[in-house]
Design an enzyme around this catalytic site. Sequence first.
Site, PDB file in Angstrom:
ATOM      1  N   HIS A 133       0.933  -0.981   0.181  1.00 15.99           N
ATOM      2  CA  HIS A 133       0.011   0.023  -0.220  1.00 15.99           C
ATOM      3  C   HIS A 133       0.730   1.176   0.111  1.00 15.99           C
ATOM      4  O   HIS A 133       1.957   1.141   0.344  1.00 15.99           O
ATOM      5  CB  HIS A 133      -0.934  -0.209   1.358  1.00 15.99           C
ATOM      6  CG  HIS A 133      -1.893   0.956   1.324  1.00 15.99           C
ATOM      7  ND1 HIS A 133      -1.702   2.263   1.878  1.00 15.99           N
ATOM      8  CD2 HIS A 133      -3.088   0.811   1.203  1.00 15.99           C
ATOM      9  CE1 HIS A 133      -2.770   2.956   1.884  1.00 15.99           C
ATOM     10  NE2 HIS A 133      -3.920   2.213   1.558  1.00 15.99           N
ATOM     11  N   ASP A 210       2.977  -4.440   7.785  1.00 17.41           N
ATOM     12  CA  ASP A 210       1.838  -3.614   7.877  1.00 17.41           C
ATOM     13  C   ASP A 210       0.708  -4.707   7.931  1.00 17.41           C
ATOM     14  O   ASP A 210       0.490  -5.373   6.905  1.00 17.41           O
ATOM     15  CB  ASP A 210       2.097  -3.063   6.423  1.00 17.41           C
ATOM     16  CG  ASP A 210       0.687  -2.388   5.911  1.00 17.41           C
ATOM     17  OD1 ASP A 210      -0.376  -2.613   6.662  1.00 17.41           O
ATOM     18  OD2 ASP A 210       0.643  -1.661   5.032  1.00 17.41           O
ATOM     19  N   GLN A 213      -4.429  -5.280   6.795  1.00 20.37           N
ATOM     20  CA  GLN A 213      -5.554  -6.014   6.339  1.00 20.37           C
ATOM     21  C   GLN A 213      -5.240  -7.752   6.790  1.00 20.37           C
ATOM     22  O   GLN A 213      -5.758  -8.412   6.597  1.00 20.37           O
ATOM     23  CB  GLN A 213      -5.091  -6.411   4.801  1.00 20.37           C
ATOM     24  CG  GLN A 213      -5.487  -5.092   3.867  1.00 20.37           C
ATOM     25  CD  GLN A 213      -6.956  -4.675   4.208  1.00 20.37           C
ATOM     26  OE1 GLN A 213      -7.963  -5.523   4.147  1.00 20.37           O
ATOM     27  NE2 GLN A 213      -7.087  -3.199   3.683  1.00 20.37           N
ATOM     28  N   LYS A 236     -10.515  -1.146  10.337  1.00 21.16           N
ATOM     29  CA  LYS A 236     -10.790  -2.298   9.308  1.00 21.16           C
ATOM     30  C   LYS A 236     -11.144  -3.537  10.244  1.00 21.16           C
ATOM     31  O   LYS A 236     -11.388  -4.432   9.649  1.00 21.16           O
ATOM     32  CB  LYS A 236      -9.483  -2.452   8.524  1.00 21.16           C
ATOM     33  CG  LYS A 236      -9.307  -1.110   7.631  1.00 21.16           C
ATOM     34  CD  LYS A 236      -7.919  -1.579   6.694  1.00 21.16           C
ATOM     35  CE  LYS A 236      -7.219  -0.183   6.177  1.00 21.16           C
ATOM     36  NZ  LYS A 236      -8.024   0.301   4.809  1.00 21.16           N
ATOM     37  N   CYS A 374      -4.719   2.549  -3.687  1.00 17.96           N
ATOM     38  CA  CYS A 374      -3.452   3.150  -2.903  1.00 17.96           C
ATOM     39  C   CYS A 374      -2.396   2.108  -3.286  1.00 17.96           C
ATOM     40  O   CYS A 374      -1.624   1.910  -2.233  1.00 17.96           O
ATOM     41  CB  CYS A 374      -3.677   3.434  -1.352  1.00 17.96           C
ATOM     42  SG  CYS A 374      -4.817   4.722  -1.152  1.00 17.96           S
TER      43      CYS A 374
END
Length: 419
Positions: A133, A210, A213, A236, A374
Amino acid sequence: MTAIPTPNLPETYDVARVRRDFPILDQRIHGQPLIYLDNAATAQKPRAVLEAMDRYYREANANVHRGVHTLSERATALYEGARDHVQAFLNARAREEIIFVRGTTEAINLVAQSYARPRLGPGDEILITHLEHHSNTVPWQMVCEQTGAALKVVPITPAGEIDHAAFGQLLGPRTRIFAVAHVSNALGTVNPVAELTAQARAAGAMVLIDGAQGVPHQRVDVQALDCDFYAFSAHKLYGPTGIGVLYGRREVLEAMPPWQGGGDMIRTVHFAGSTWNDLPYKFEAGTPAIAEAVGLGAALAYVESLGIERIAAHEAALTAYALERLGAIPGLRFIGTARDRAGVVSFVLDGVHPHDLGTILDHAGVAIRAGHHCAMPVMDFYGVPATARASFACYNTRGDVDALVTALEGARKLFGGRG
Ligand code: PLP
């Protein structure tokens, strides 16, 4: 009540009951029942989160840490209670390792500016992958400009998986940081982060994952992963916007200077100089997002009440169903076909621009995302300007997938049924 059997689990997953926990789902868009399939952008919030935040403002609102009055003590207990909850959720060793930030983006910027910037210089390398991202790309580009370090990128395969051989070649004694997505938001690829982390750490690099997700779709254990940093956003994961988490290994965080200055992050302030507060407060300058922390705590409790493994199994079954049904639509091409994937399906439809598709689907009540997600380098890799993306959460049903397919068939006809 529809009870959908989940694979590998003896119990059933009562999705109809889950849906009733999310009041926003019970509405019509353009006269059609809302089908919300934009969960990778942000997930909807269960009543438990809405009520916890409302209750906080009605019964406990005050600033944290500095007050001796009852409301301030209540607010502090709730805010710090949320930190304990996150610690347990990630299985971090200590609560001091949990820093509240605005979200994944801020967490990565914090590491870039406080860990990397003072340490890196010409000759050093930061390694990322081609499927990141922008939040896990741009902060590193900025720090490379500031320090003279070089940004290296691990290529991906046509399926959208990290090229392991290339990773091994790019990882070297100059690699100071390896930053990688747990799950790609554009492709759904689940990266083998434990394996990648072990390899990168063995080469002497620091590892940031990261997890924006990652946390919504699987259990995350930062001790088992053995990473140095793990970042995620509450929104999220059925929590509110405006708050997220940076997990950092304690000794690493101890050695980092504060990033922002202000209230709460100091121990003493004099014009001759200031001294810093202990962890985690050293990195939490200013009044924090208190109600949002309370909401995050409630979201974690909600996820635990359903069981993250059961949510993951439900989403896996839905994703398999979606791949089967979408795959039968003429002219539809999947973008990203990784073997290990989370509940994210990216695709393009011949002759229909993804943005037009997004608008047509909205008129059928179906909310998907259309764009570059993104992740412009991913779009460049596949030679497309944008994709359409459907992403699943704990409340989605096979009926939602059917509605998506019907709406896509309608769009195809509208554009002349090419493909
Ligand atoms: N990383 C990934 C993989 C994401 O999907 C996102 C959000 O879409 C982010 C980082 C940025 O998260 P936020 O905008 O909440 O900071």
